[in-house]
Design a protein around this motif. Structure first.
Motif, PDB file in Angstrom:
ATOM      1  N   TRP A   3      34.078  25.314  96.097  1.00  0.00           N
ATOM      2  CA  TRP A   3      34.447  24.742  95.481  1.00  0.00           C
ATOM      3  C   TRP A   3      35.950  25.426  94.266  1.00  0.00           C
ATOM      4  O   TRP A   3      36.911  25.310  93.732  1.00  0.00           O
ATOM      5  CB  TRP A   3      34.302  23.791  95.017  1.00  0.00           C
ATOM      6  CG  TRP A   3      33.911  22.320  95.502  1.00  0.00           C
ATOM      7  CD1 TRP A   3      32.497  22.371  95.893  1.00  0.00           C
ATOM      8  CD2 TRP A   3      34.611  21.122  95.661  1.00  0.00           C
ATOM      9  NE1 TRP A   3      32.691  20.643  96.850  1.00  0.00           N
ATOM     10  CE2 TRP A   3      33.437  20.310  96.650  1.00  0.00           C
ATOM     11  CE3 TRP A   3      35.601  20.891  95.987  1.00  0.00           C
ATOM     12  CZ2 TRP A   3      34.164  19.366  97.459  1.00  0.00           C
ATOM     13  CZ3 TRP A   3      36.035  19.959  96.754  1.00  0.00           C
ATOM     14  CH2 TRP A   3      35.349  19.208  97.209  1.00  0.00           C
ATOM     15  N   PHE A   4      35.246  26.333  94.063  1.00  0.00           N
ATOM     16  CA  PHE A   4      35.664  27.424  92.918  1.00  0.00           C
ATOM     17  C   PHE A   4      36.832  28.415  93.339  1.00  0.00           C
ATOM     18  O   PHE A   4      36.641  29.527  92.379  1.00  0.00           O
ATOM     19  CB  PHE A   4      34.116  27.040  91.201  1.00  0.00           C
ATOM     20  CG  PHE A   4      33.988  26.386  90.574  1.00  0.00           C
ATOM     21  CD1 PHE A   4      34.581  25.222  90.611  1.00  0.00           C
ATOM     22  CD2 PHE A   4      32.504  26.155  91.243  1.00  0.00           C
ATOM     23  CE1 PHE A   4      34.219  24.412  89.257  1.00  0.00           C
ATOM     24  CE2 PHE A   4      31.987  25.248  90.730  1.00  0.00           C
ATOM     25  CZ  PHE A   4      32.536  24.118  90.137  1.00  0.00           C
ATOM     26  N   HIS A   5      37.185  28.566  93.952  1.00  0.00           N
ATOM     27  CA  HIS A   5      37.357  29.705  94.637  1.00  0.00           C
ATOM     28  C   HIS A   5      39.089  29.496  94.755  1.00  0.00           C
ATOM     29  O   HIS A   5      39.017  28.340  94.361  1.00  0.00           O
ATOM     30  CB  HIS A   5      37.678  29.568  96.770  1.00  0.00           C
ATOM     31  CG  HIS A   5      37.543  31.207  97.043  1.00  0.00           C
ATOM     32  ND1 HIS A   5      39.034  31.616  97.659  1.00  0.00           N
ATOM     33  CD2 HIS A   5      37.048  32.272  97.539  1.00  0.00           C
ATOM     34  CE1 HIS A   5      39.455  32.778  98.054  1.00  0.00           C
ATOM     35  NE2 HIS A   5      38.131  32.751  98.421  1.00  0.00           N
ATOM     36  N   ALA A   6      39.337  30.547  94.315  1.00  0.00           N
ATOM     37  CA  ALA A   6      40.587  30.751  93.504  1.00  0.00           C
ATOM     38  C   ALA A   6      41.924  30.195  94.608  1.00  0.00           C
ATOM     39  O   ALA A   6      42.628  29.925  93.534  1.00  0.00           O
ATOM     40  CB  ALA A   6      41.049  32.131  93.690  1.00  0.00           C
ATOM     41  N   HIS A   7      41.328  30.615  95.771  1.00  0.00           N
ATOM     42  CA  HIS A   7      42.959  29.866  96.873  1.00  0.00           C
ATOM     43  C   HIS A   7      42.440  28.513  96.761  1.00  0.00           C
ATOM     44  O   HIS A   7      43.872  27.622  96.717  1.00  0.00           O
ATOM     45  CB  HIS A   7      42.647  30.046  97.822  1.00  0.00           C
ATOM     46  CG  HIS A   7      42.332  31.524  97.788  1.00  0.00           C
ATOM     47  ND1 HIS A   7      44.081  32.245  98.229  1.00  0.00           N
ATOM     48  CD2 HIS A   7      41.877  32.839  98.707  1.00  0.00           C
ATOM     49  CE1 HIS A   7      44.053  33.346  98.323  1.00  0.00           C
ATOM     50  NE2 HIS A   7      42.357  33.963  98.373  1.00  0.00           N
ATOM     51  N   GLU A   8      41.369  28.083  96.468  1.00  0.00           N
ATOM     52  CA  GLU A   8      40.985  26.349  96.673  1.00  0.00           C
ATOM     53  C   GLU A   8      41.447  26.048  94.681  1.00  0.00           C
ATOM     54  O   GLU A   8      42.195  24.851  95.063  1.00  0.00           O
ATOM     55  CB  GLU A   8      39.669  26.281  96.629  1.00  0.00           C
ATOM     56  CG  GLU A   8      39.235  23.654  97.156  1.00  0.00           C
ATOM     57  CD  GLU A   8      39.699  23.833  97.563  1.00  0.00           C
ATOM     58  OE1 GLU A   8      40.539  22.541  98.087  1.00  0.00           O
ATOM     59  OE2 GLU A   8      40.292  24.439  98.586  1.00  0.00           O
ATOM     60  N   VAL A   9      41.115  26.624  93.947  1.00  0.00           N
ATOM     61  CA  VAL A   9      41.836  26.077  92.616  1.00  0.00           C
ATOM     62  C   VAL A   9      43.094  26.021  92.640  1.00  0.00           C
ATOM     63  O   VAL A   9      44.162  24.608  92.231  1.00  0.00           O
ATOM     64  CB  VAL A   9      40.678  27.230  91.515  1.00  0.00           C
ATOM     65  CG1 VAL A   9      41.992  26.621  90.387  1.00  0.00           C
ATOM     66  CG2 VAL A   9      39.604  26.704  91.555  1.00  0.00           C
ATOM     67  N   ALA A  10      44.311  27.129  93.224  1.00  0.00           N
ATOM     68  CA  ALA A  10      45.053  26.949  93.319  1.00  0.00           C
ATOM     69  C   ALA A  10      45.625  26.125  93.957  1.00  0.00           C
ATOM     70  O   ALA A  10      46.847  25.011  93.441  1.00  0.00           O
ATOM     71  CB  ALA A  10      45.890  28.760  94.063  1.00  0.00           C
ATOM     72  N   ARG A  11      45.389  25.362  95.119  1.00  0.00           N
ATOM     73  CA  ARG A  11      45.741  24.845  96.343  1.00  0.00           C
ATOM     74  C   ARG A  11      45.758  23.106  95.193  1.00  0.00           C
ATOM     75  O   ARG A  11      46.315  22.052  95.066  1.00  0.00           O
ATOM     76  CB  ARG A  11      45.481  24.479  97.555  1.00  0.00           C
ATOM     77  CG  ARG A  11      45.392  23.526  98.267  1.00  0.00           C
ATOM     78  CD  ARG A  11      44.596  23.371  99.845  1.00  0.00           C
ATOM     79  NE  ARG A  11      43.157  23.213  99.471  1.00  0.00           N
ATOM     80  CZ  ARG A  11      43.201  21.367  99.649  1.00  0.00           C
ATOM     81  NH1 ARG A  11      44.221  20.784  99.395  1.00  0.00           N
ATOM     82  NH2 ARG A  11      42.021  21.448  99.278  1.00  0.00           N
TER      83      ARG A  11
END
Length: 615
Positions: A3-11
């Motif tokens: 959930w804290f992956h950079a791409h997921e946070v940006a999305r």
């Protein structure tokens, strides 16, 4: 992927920004619609909640007589009304003030029903409120903020019952009238004419209401008394042909406690100088709100004081109608003024198996048409009617206007009862349900013939006028004209007027003769199935150049000779002025009143002058 992956946070952040943009966009559009697009509408609602529009009733126009004397004007009065901000608050408000204002549940129900149809208008609770009621309610204005106590014009009739039937009265517009829209320009609580001139010329008298804007708070309490005002426009002044001094005199000399009517008119122009009906009523009682008990008492009174006997009453025209028979016979050249009938008057005449009597049992003998008019011989006119025939009698009556109302500018004038043709009797009684004896009854003004006082006065104005034309009776100047005429030659008209002069100089009205001028007139005794006969007398004077024609009917008077002195006094008063009563009324007995001469009255004891009311 967590959930804290950079791409997921940006999305997720991008989605959040998009949601916020949409939300703020919706809010922006909503605020734009409210603040910009809807500002005028919401501003108007705000003003409507803050500003109370109170109608300012227009004073009705004055009604004056021919000399400018005021017959109807306006005086200050108090009106109590309620202007509720919401329909739900009205019932509670009315319940709180009903005991003080003296209104009942029936009145409250009517006000609620009216308000439900027009919630934007004020509700008139009490008009012409007494000062003690106004004071008591004024103390509660803080507790009842929607209560309105206003100064409004109140109608006043200075001459009260003297001119009630001709001037009329006013009343509040009804729910039925508001719903039907038959009276344009009126709102709930407005006053309109209900009778007489007030009703006939209501549109001209009503005027234009004004509007006053006042500022109120959220509870409906007044903050600023007046922000803006549109002044009301008073109705037009109505100038009539009435002579109120003459009208007042008629009311004074009319027999006390009697019922009947008097009409005085200028024969050439048709100007109605006086129109009096007895008994009368006080129209000032209608200026405020009349309770149901008072209205029922007045409407159901034995003498029917609201009934205008001058234009609504219909009576057998009796002997005054004999002149119409004479006119028809002269016009058709059946007789001349010197013609005698085949059968002299011996107190009656046998026709078929029925004996038709004359009012004078001893009989008038062998007389001419001139003498028959003078002494009102029934036997002569029985035979004259037969010579004219039933068809001719009806045709002449219709042509002279006895089938139509007079056309006076007053509401509710009733049409006469008069057969239009012999088929009338077939329709009423069946083809074999009547005999030609109806001709004899019609010839003396009885039978199927009922006329109003105003219609008979109009006919006698034709007899008075030099050209024999019929004036249209008018109380207010108008453009209508009348083209009907007698259809007689000048010589024939002069002979008829001379015969009418002889009625007063030595005939059935001899007890009413005066010394100052010649009067031409005709007495009449109208049979009444419900009691004593009614008395007629119609006359004009001076006979040589008539200036006034006066007709009077007194119910149950029994003889026209008893009514003649009343008409004589009225004519004398008009022609000689107020000083006429200060001079001795000289009654001149005719030369042929010696023993053995033809009778001057069916009862000479009835030829005394009538006394004024209260004397």
């Amino acid at each position: 992927m967590t959930w804290f992956h950079a791409h997921e946070v940006a999305r997720r952040a991008e989605i959040g920004r998009l949601v916020l943009v949409v939300l703020f966009g919706v809010l922006f559009l909503a605020f734009f619609r409210l603040q910009v697009l809807g500002s005028s509408g919401y501003g108007r609602q705000s003003r409507e909640n803050r500003i109370r529009r109170v109608p300012v009733p227009a004073p009705r126009g004055l009604i004056v007589d021919r000399n400018g004397v005021v017959l109807a004007d306006n005086v200050p009065g108090y009106t109590i009304a309620v202007v509720p901000p919401h329909p739900d608050s009205l019932p509670g408000t009315l319940e709180r003030i009903k005991a003080i204002a003296g209104i009942d549940s029936v009145r409250i129900t009517a006000m609620l029903r009216r308000f439900s149809r027009a919630p934007q208008e004020r509700v008139v609770v009490l008009r012409d409120a007494p000062f003690d009621v106004v004071s008591a309610l004024a103390e509660k204005r803080v507790a009842i903020p929607t209560l309105s106590i206003e100064m409004e014009p109140k109608r006043r009739y200075p001459y009260a019952g003297i001119a009630a039937h001709v001037v009329g009265y006013i009343g509040e517009v009804t729910e039925q009238e508001l719903a039907s829209g038959t009276i344009p320009g009126v709102r709930g609580g407005d006053l309109i004419g209900r009778d007489g001139l007030e009703r006939q010329y209501d549109k001209e008298l009503r005027g234009q209401n004004g509007v006053r804007d006042t500022e109120v708070d959220a509870l409906g309490r007044t903050v600023t008394i007046t922000l803006d005002i549109k002044e009301p426009e008073q109705g037009k002044t109505l100038r009539t042909f009435l002579d109120i001094e003459l009208q007042q005199y008629i009311a004074e000399v009319f027999p006390e406690g009697a019922r009947g009517a008097v009409v005085a008119m200028r024969p050439r122009s048709g100007e109605v100088l006086a129109l009096y009906s007895a008994p009368s009523f006080d129209p000032n009682r209608f200026a405020g709100r009349m309770d149901r008990e008072s209205w029922q008492e007045l409407a159901q009174a034995e003498g029917q004081p609201l009934f205008n006997r001058a234009v609504e009453g219909r009576y057998p025209p009796a002997s005054p109608w004999k002149l119409a028979v004479a006119v028809g016979a002269l016009k058709r050249r059946i007789v001349t003024m010197d013609t005698r009938m085949p059968t002299p008057c011996a107190g009656g005449i046998l026709y078929g198996n029925r004996y038709f009597r004359c009012w004078y049992e001893a009989g008038h003998g062998d007389i001419t048409l001139r003498e028959a008019i003078k002494h009102s011989c029934d036997v002569y006119f029985y035979q004259l009617g037969l010579q004219l025939t039933l068809t001719g009698l009806l045709e002449e009556g219709v042509e002279l206007g006895f089938l139509e109302p007079s056309g006076i500018d007053l509401p509710d004038e009733r049409s006469p009862v008069f057969p239009d043709s012999p088929a009338y009797f077939d329709r009423r009684y069946g083809p074999r349900g009547w005999t030609s004896g109806v001709t004899l009854n019609l010839a003396i003004g009885q039978g199927e013939n009922s006329q109003s006082v105003i219609n008979m006065v109009k006919f006698y104005a034709m007899l008075a006028n030099e050209g024999g034309e019929a004036p249209l009776p008018r109380l207010v100047e108008g453009s209508e004209t009348e083209t009907r005429s007698l259809g007689l030659s000048p010589a024939q008209r002069a002979e008829l007027r001379d015969a009418l002069v002889q009625v007063v100089s030595g005939g059935t009205a001899a007890g009413a003769r005066v010394a100052e001028f010649n009067i031409a007139g005709k007495t009449g005794t109208a049979q009444n199935a419900h009691g004593p006969a009614h008395g007629w007398f119609i006359a004009f004077a001076p006979a040589e150049a008539p200036e006034i024609v006066v007709g009077a009917l007194v119910e149950f008077a029994e003889h026209g000779s008893d009514v003649a002195p009343l008409v004589t006094r009225i004519i004398r008063r008009y022609l000689l002025g107020p000083e006429a009563d200060r001079r001795r009324l000289e009654l001149v007995l005719p030369a042929d009143s010696a023993p053995g001469a033809l009778p001057i009255s069916s009862d000479t004891s009835l030829t005394r002058p009538l006394q004024p009311n209260g004397q």
